[in-house]
Design a protein around this motif. Structure first.
Motif, mmCIF file in Angstrom:
data_model
loop_
_atom_site.group_PDB
_atom_site.id
_atom_site.type_symbol
_atom_site.label_atom_id
_atom_site.label_comp_id
_atom_site.label_asym_id
_atom_site.label_seq_id
_atom_site.Cartn_x
_atom_site.Cartn_y
_atom_site.Cartn_z
ATOM 1 N N GLY A 119 0.775 -1.234 0.000
ATOM 2 C CA GLY A 119 0.000 0.000 0.000
ATOM 3 C C GLY A 119 0.804 1.281 0.000
ATOM 4 N N VAL A 120 2.081 1.211 0.303
ATOM 5 C CA VAL A 120 2.894 2.418 0.470
ATOM 6 C C VAL A 120 2.997 3.220 -0.829
ATOM 7 C CG1 VAL A 120 5.247 3.254 0.912
ATOM 8 C CG2 VAL A 120 4.162 1.665 2.485
ATOM 9 N N HIS A 121 3.184 2.568 -1.957
ATOM 10 C CA HIS A 121 3.335 3.306 -3.218
ATOM 11 C C HIS A 121 2.100 4.156 -3.522
ATOM 12 C CE1 HIS A 121 7.108 2.007 -5.329
ATOM 13 N NE2 HIS A 121 7.151 1.344 -4.198
ATOM 14 N N SER A 122 0.931 3.702 -3.103
ATOM 15 C CA SER A 122 -0.298 4.469 -3.349
ATOM 16 C C SER A 122 -0.668 5.333 -2.140
ATOM 17 C CB SER A 122 -1.449 3.530 -3.703
ATOM 18 O OG SER A 122 -1.692 2.636 -2.629
ATOM 19 N N MET A 123 0.284 5.509 -1.222
ATOM 20 C CA MET A 123 0.101 6.295 0.008
ATOM 21 C C MET A 123 -1.019 5.724 0.872
ATOM 22 S SD MET A 123 0.976 10.174 -1.146
ATOM 23 C CE MET A 123 0.789 10.707 0.531
ATOM 24 N N GLY A 124 -1.122 4.407 0.863
ATOM 25 C CA GLY A 124 -2.097 3.716 1.697
ATOM 26 C C GLY A 124 -1.390 2.781 2.650
ATOM 27 N N LEU A 140 4.699 12.900 -5.252
ATOM 28 C CA LEU A 140 5.213 13.534 -6.468
ATOM 29 C C LEU A 140 4.955 12.595 -7.645
ATOM 30 C CD1 LEU A 140 8.638 14.941 -5.236
ATOM 31 C CD2 LEU A 140 6.471 16.141 -5.480
ATOM 32 N N PRO A 141 4.755 13.138 -8.847
ATOM 33 C CA PRO A 141 4.548 12.265 -10.014
ATOM 34 C C PRO A 141 5.745 11.326 -10.204
ATOM 35 C CG PRO A 141 4.117 14.559 -10.567
ATOM 36 C CD PRO A 141 4.715 14.550 -9.187
ATOM 37 N N ALA A 142 5.435 10.083 -10.571
ATOM 38 C CA ALA A 142 6.494 9.102 -10.789
ATOM 39 C C ALA A 142 7.319 9.486 -12.015
ATOM 40 C CB ALA A 142 5.895 7.719 -10.982
ATOM 41 N N ASP A 143 8.583 9.167 -11.972
ATOM 42 C CA ASP A 143 9.517 9.417 -13.070
ATOM 43 C C ASP A 143 9.470 8.219 -14.008
ATOM 44 O OD1 ASP A 143 11.808 9.590 -14.687
ATOM 45 O OD2 ASP A 143 13.028 10.417 -13.078
ATOM 46 N N ALA A 144 9.271 8.447 -15.301
ATOM 47 C CA ALA A 144 9.180 7.356 -16.277
ATOM 48 C C ALA A 144 10.449 6.509 -16.308
ATOM 49 C CB ALA A 144 8.882 7.914 -17.663
ATOM 50 N N GLY A 151 9.691 2.354 -10.408
ATOM 51 C CA GLY A 151 9.599 1.663 -9.132
ATOM 52 C C GLY A 151 9.865 2.545 -7.939
ATOM 53 N N CYS A 152 10.192 3.809 -8.166
ATOM 54 C CA CYS A 152 10.502 4.732 -7.074
ATOM 55 C C CYS A 152 9.384 5.760 -6.919
ATOM 56 C CB CYS A 152 11.830 5.444 -7.336
ATOM 57 S SG CYS A 152 12.300 6.586 -6.018
ATOM 58 N N GLN A 153 8.850 5.848 -5.731
ATOM 59 C CA GLN A 153 7.837 6.842 -5.406
ATOM 60 C C GLN A 153 8.415 7.810 -4.388
ATOM 61 O OE1 GLN A 153 4.388 7.338 -6.221
ATOM 62 N NE2 GLN A 153 5.101 6.162 -7.972
ATOM 63 N N ILE A 154 8.168 9.106 -4.595
ATOM 64 C CA ILE A 154 8.617 10.108 -3.630
ATOM 65 C C ILE A 154 7.387 10.755 -3.018
ATOM 66 C CG2 ILE A 154 9.905 12.240 -3.253
ATOM 67 C CD1 ILE A 154 11.858 11.280 -5.314
#
Length: 131
Positions: A85-90, A106-110, A114-117
């Protein structure tokens, strides 16, 4: 004409780097342990929300709260091994953090899908939110 002291183009004074061990949730005074006189403006946390142990996430939230004050920005980078759930802020980590922090992604970098900020900003203490 050259730039004056502290003006544009002035060389920054080097800042010494210190390293201190800090175990989440086990230090009653983490600011003192880290040698800080006040909460920092920015905290950076990378790959810290993983696994499935809520007690660890609770200790992390407790430590982030102890190291921050109203307006402190916590930048969190989550890789492919992040907890469910972390990648979707859940998930439970963000549920626990919601009492203390506003959160945005922040928007994911193409190039690095696999990295979310995520950005967390410390809320005012509950007693000052009453109106």
């Amino acid at each position: 004409a050259g730039a004056g002291a502290g003006g544009a183009g002035a060389a920054a004074e080097p800042v010494p780097v210190r390293v201190r061990r800090l175990k989440w949730g086990e230090d009653a005074f983490p600011l003192e342990t880290l040698g800080l006189g006040r909460p920092p403006d920015v905290l950076l946390a990378v790959d810290v929300v993983y696994g499935r142990e809520e007690r660890v996430w609770s200790a992390l939230v407790e430590t982030l709260v102890a190291l921050s004050c109203e307006g402190t920005l916590v930048l969190m980078a989550h890789g492919n091994g992040a907890a469910p759930g972390v990648h979707s802020m859940g998930g439970r980590f963000y549920e626990m953090a919601a009492d203390h922090f506003e959160a945005a992604s922040l928007p994911a970098d193409a190039e690095h899908p696999g990295c979310q900020i995520h950005c967390l900003v410390r809320r005012p203490p509950p007693e000052s939110r009453r109106g």
